[in-house]
Design an enzyme around this catalytic site. Structure first.
Site, mmCIF file in Angstrom:
data_model
loop_
_atom_site.group_PDB
_atom_site.id
_atom_site.type_symbol
_atom_site.label_atom_id
_atom_site.label_comp_id
_atom_site.label_asym_id
_atom_site.label_seq_id
_atom_site.Cartn_x
_atom_site.Cartn_y
_atom_site.Cartn_z
ATOM 1 N N ASP A 86 -13.848 -6.107 -5.265
ATOM 2 C CA ASP A 86 -14.284 -6.377 -4.037
ATOM 3 C C ASP A 86 -15.653 -6.791 -3.698
ATOM 4 O O ASP A 86 -16.363 -6.102 -4.201
ATOM 5 C CB ASP A 86 -13.960 -5.188 -3.156
ATOM 6 C CG ASP A 86 -12.849 -4.623 -3.289
ATOM 7 O OD1 ASP A 86 -11.754 -5.207 -3.562
ATOM 8 O OD2 ASP A 86 -12.412 -3.294 -3.102
ATOM 9 N N ASP A 138 0.700 -1.129 0.089
ATOM 10 C CA ASP A 138 -0.046 -0.004 -0.152
ATOM 11 C C ASP A 138 0.933 1.335 -0.093
ATOM 12 O O ASP A 138 1.819 1.213 0.853
ATOM 13 C CB ASP A 138 -0.898 0.008 1.276
ATOM 14 C CG ASP A 138 -2.109 -1.123 1.158
ATOM 15 O OD1 ASP A 138 -2.413 -1.601 0.093
ATOM 16 O OD2 ASP A 138 -2.562 -1.643 2.188
#
Lengths: 197, 251
Positions: free
Chosen positions: B130, B11
């Protein structure tokens, strides 16, 4: 040494430039006939769809130039496929350096083949220092069936030609610039080939 | 044989690696280039960079980072986060990214997948999905899982394949952060349903979970973040384990 990377708007050129830099060489990116002709080594990259890449090649007339080159030329991925006689992808007529017809994987396997697979039965100075069954990174939906120009093989659905050679022309289906230290070794071997091939 | 891939996910915020759980309590985890290099040298098969910065400078910062990563590492990497146009993708690919991953922008405007596949080739288009299982149905969510849609996972997966995606990165929100393993049942259905590679994401807690997702989830690749960042699993150990389990892996 002058290393030309052919720029025709269809290649992952930055990765190849960086890989060459990592192994201690320097290359330039060009579509200029004279610069390509006078280079010691020529790299012909390619990603994307075959017929549109071929169209881009024709726009700059490079389709005429490439088959006449006398120094070592390395086609990578789609570059290798365009050096063949034809591709099933977009019904494309290739440069006909290799008398090979590129065909598509069937739906028996996931398409594209994406990831690391082995290369074996290695038959060229291009693979100096590389062991049989070394892993290379591949991303492709179309492939070169076994043929007399094959200098390495990979298994995916079937045993196919993963590298080709004819005279001064070399082609690899895998991405040496993305295949770790062994991929870098193959690039280095190519750059160290004698200039008259 | 084609091997199963192990993919650490980094990230990125404002050009730095951050780590935290579920995007909370983010801590600086160092220089992404150094971390990427470490992962590639210890046997990662690919890397994913997910940019979570929200500054106006983000595009430029990310492009510079992509270039530095491409210079330093010799394995493929994917960049995702906030990508919504052909132009965004051109910048990232020209700087040396191998693939891009799109998520919410594809749901909002599915034609983006076609545009990217036509312009750059399917091989570089990863569609991240997702989804959360609600009353037995897998519902696609947006904005990092915050916003539910009315779209079902399997319908959407089929559509993105038809539109030209080269790969699907499926994150199960039910599993993400639990460390109880991947959503193998849904993954196996997905893998049978479409003919492009599937990356499993969400739920990795131990090495057995990776073996399970390759065998029972039929995943082509498995992605994880925290277990690698917090060194709960070392990639060389994981790969040795998988090899013993007779899973095709690159050593």
């Amino acid at each position: 040494m002058k290393i030309a990377i052919i720029d025709y708007g269809a290649g992952n050129i930055q990765s190849i430039l960086f890989a060459i830099e990592r192994i201690g060489f320097e290359a330039f990116v060009t579509n200029d006939w004279n610069l390509i002709k006078s280079a010691d080594k020529v790299i012909f990259p390619g990603v994307g769809e075959a017929s549109s890449a071929m169209e881009k090649l024709k726009e700059s007339g490079l389709n005429i130039l490439i088959p006449t080159l006398k120094q070592p030329v390395l086609g990578i991925c789609l570059g290798m496929q365009l050096m063949c006689k034809s591709s099933e992808e977009g019904n494309t007529k290739g440069l006909n350096i290799f008398d090979v017809e590129i065909i598509k994987f069937s739906n028996e396997v996931k398409v594209p083949q994406m990831g690391w697979n082995t290369i074996y039965n290695l038959k060229s100075p291009l693979f100096k220092g590389i062991n049989d069954n070394e892993y290379m990174y591949l991303v492709h939906s179309f492939y070169a069936p076994k043929n007399s120009n094959a200098i390495a093989y990979t298994d995916y659905e079937t045993e196919y030609a993963t590298a080709l050679r004819k005279d001064n022309f070399y082609g690899v289906q895998f991405h040496p610039e993305k295949s770790g230290i062994h991929g870098e070794q193959i690039l280095k071997n190519f750059l160290e080939l004698p200039i008259n091939y | 044989m084609l091997t199963k891939r192990i993919i650490p996910c980094l990230d990125i915020k404002n050009g730095r690696t951050v780590k935290g759980l579920n995007f909370l309590d983010l801590k600086d985890a160092g220089n992404p280039v150094e971390l990427a290099k470490k992962y590639s040298e210890t046997g990662a098969d690919e890397l994913v960079f997910l940019d979570i910065s929200a500054t106006e400078e983000r595009r430029k910062t990310l492009a510079n980072l992509v270039k530095e990563v491409a210079r330093a590492i010799n394995i493929p990497f994917t960049v995702g986060g906030g990508i919504s146009s052909v132009e965004d993708v051109a910048i990232l690919l020209n700087n040396g990214a191998d693939k891009v991953s799109i998520n919410s922008s594809a749901v909002k405007r599915p034609e983006l997948i076609n545009e990217l596949a036509t312009k750059f080739g399917s091989q570089c288009v990863v569609v991240a999905i997702d989804a959360k299982q609600i009353d037995g149905k897998w519902i696609v969510h947006l904005v990092g899982g915050k916003e539910p849609t009315v779209i079902e996972l399997f319908d959407w997966a089929k559509e993105v394949e038809q539109r030209g995606a080269g790969e699907i990165l499926f994150t199960s929100m039910n599993n993400d952060g639990t460390k109880n393993g991947f959503a193998n049942e849904a993954l196996a259905i997905l893998s049978e349903l479409v003919n492009i590679p599937i990356i499993a994401s969400g739920g990795a807690g131990n090495s057995q979970h990776f073996a399970d997702t390759f065998i029972h989830g039929k995943a082509d690749a498995a992605l994880a973040a925290s277990v690698f960042h917090f060194q709960e699993i070392e990639i060389p150990d994981l790969k040795q384990f998988l090899k013993k389990e007779n899973i095709q892996i690159r050593l």
